[in-house]
Scaffold this motif. Structure first.
Motif, PDB file in Angstrom:
ATOM      1  N   LEU A  93       6.898   8.028   8.275  1.00 38.30           N
ATOM      2  CA  LEU A  93       7.605   8.060   7.169  1.00 38.30           C
ATOM      3  C   LEU A  93       7.777   9.571   6.554  1.00 38.30           C
ATOM      4  N   LEU A  94       6.938   9.852   6.147  1.00 42.04           N
ATOM      5  CA  LEU A  94       6.325  11.220   5.548  1.00 42.04           C
ATOM      6  C   LEU A  94       7.216  12.401   5.979  1.00 42.04           C
ATOM      7  N   ARG A  95       6.961  12.290   7.370  1.00 40.87           N
ATOM      8  CA  ARG A  95       7.812  13.345   8.087  1.00 40.87           C
ATOM      9  C   ARG A  95       9.700  13.063   8.203  1.00 40.87           C
ATOM     10  N   TYR A  96      10.224  11.836   8.326  1.00 40.83           N
ATOM     11  CA  TYR A  96      11.292  11.552   8.317  1.00 40.83           C
ATOM     12  C   TYR A  96      11.391  12.110   7.201  1.00 40.83           C
ATOM     13  N   PHE A  97      11.179  11.763   6.115  1.00 40.46           N
ATOM     14  CA  PHE A  97      11.403  12.438   4.981  1.00 40.46           C
ATOM     15  C   PHE A  97      11.271  13.536   4.817  1.00 40.46           C
ATOM     16  N   ASP A  98      10.822  14.669   5.275  1.00 37.05           N
ATOM     17  CA  ASP A  98      11.056  15.842   5.364  1.00 37.05           C
ATOM     18  C   ASP A  98      11.817  16.533   6.057  1.00 37.05           C
ATOM     19  N   ARG A 131       0.417  -1.296  -0.348  1.00 34.80           N
ATOM     20  CA  ARG A 131       0.180  -0.080  -0.142  1.00 34.80           C
ATOM     21  C   ARG A 131       0.432   1.362   0.587  1.00 34.80           C
ATOM     22  N   LEU A 132       1.688   0.845   0.855  1.00 35.73           N
ATOM     23  CA  LEU A 132       2.294   2.755   1.264  1.00 35.73           C
ATOM     24  C   LEU A 132       3.243   2.379  -0.282  1.00 35.73           C
ATOM     25  N   ARG A 133       4.403   1.301  -1.286  1.00 35.02           N
ATOM     26  CA  ARG A 133       4.546   1.575  -2.593  1.00 35.02           C
ATOM     27  C   ARG A 133       3.711   2.406  -3.362  1.00 35.02           C
ATOM     28  N   GLU A 134       1.961   1.528  -3.501  1.00 35.53           N
ATOM     29  CA  GLU A 134       1.309   2.553  -4.531  1.00 35.53           C
ATOM     30  C   GLU A 134       0.726   3.709  -4.158  1.00 35.53           C
ATOM     31  N   GLU A 135       0.951   4.109  -2.816  1.00 37.43           N
ATOM     32  CA  GLU A 135      -0.006   5.604  -2.767  1.00 37.43           C
ATOM     33  C   GLU A 135       1.206   6.736  -2.246  1.00 37.43           C
ATOM     34  N   LEU A 136       3.327   6.202  -2.850  1.00 37.30           N
ATOM     35  CA  LEU A 136       3.797   7.367  -2.579  1.00 37.30           C
ATOM     36  C   LEU A 136       4.479   7.183  -4.171  1.00 37.30           C
ATOM     37  N   GLN A 194      -0.786   6.052  10.973  1.00 31.99           N
ATOM     38  CA  GLN A 194       0.197   6.885  11.435  1.00 31.99           C
ATOM     39  C   GLN A 194       2.099   6.547  11.247  1.00 31.99           C
ATOM     40  N   PHE A 195       1.759   5.108  10.956  1.00 30.76           N
ATOM     41  CA  PHE A 195       3.023   4.623   9.875  1.00 30.76           C
ATOM     42  C   PHE A 195       3.883   5.377   8.890  1.00 30.76           C
TER      43      PHE A 195
END
Length: 53
Positions: free
Chosen positions: A40-45, A9-14, A35-36
């Motif tokens: 991940l998005l917060r870590y990236f930013d 799902r992460l692969r698809e959505e991102l 939340q997961f």
């Protein structure tokens, strides 16, 4: 959802078809998944984009 479903799902959505991340072996609720993903998005930013600037 299983860890494999979370990763798919992460692969698809991102839109990252080859994305790999270690996912804890447990069943995830929708709230835990969201939340997961947010973490991940917060870590990236916070860490990846800061290196670019």
């Amino acid at each position: 959802m299983t860890p494999d479903e979370v990763l798919d799902r992460l692969r698809e959505e991102l839109e990252l078809p080859f994305f790999q991340v270690k996912v804890e072996e447990k069943n995830y609720t929708e709230e835990e998944y969201l939340q997961f993903k947010a973490d991940l998005l917060r870590y990236f930013d916070d860490y990846v984009r800061n290196v670019e600037n």
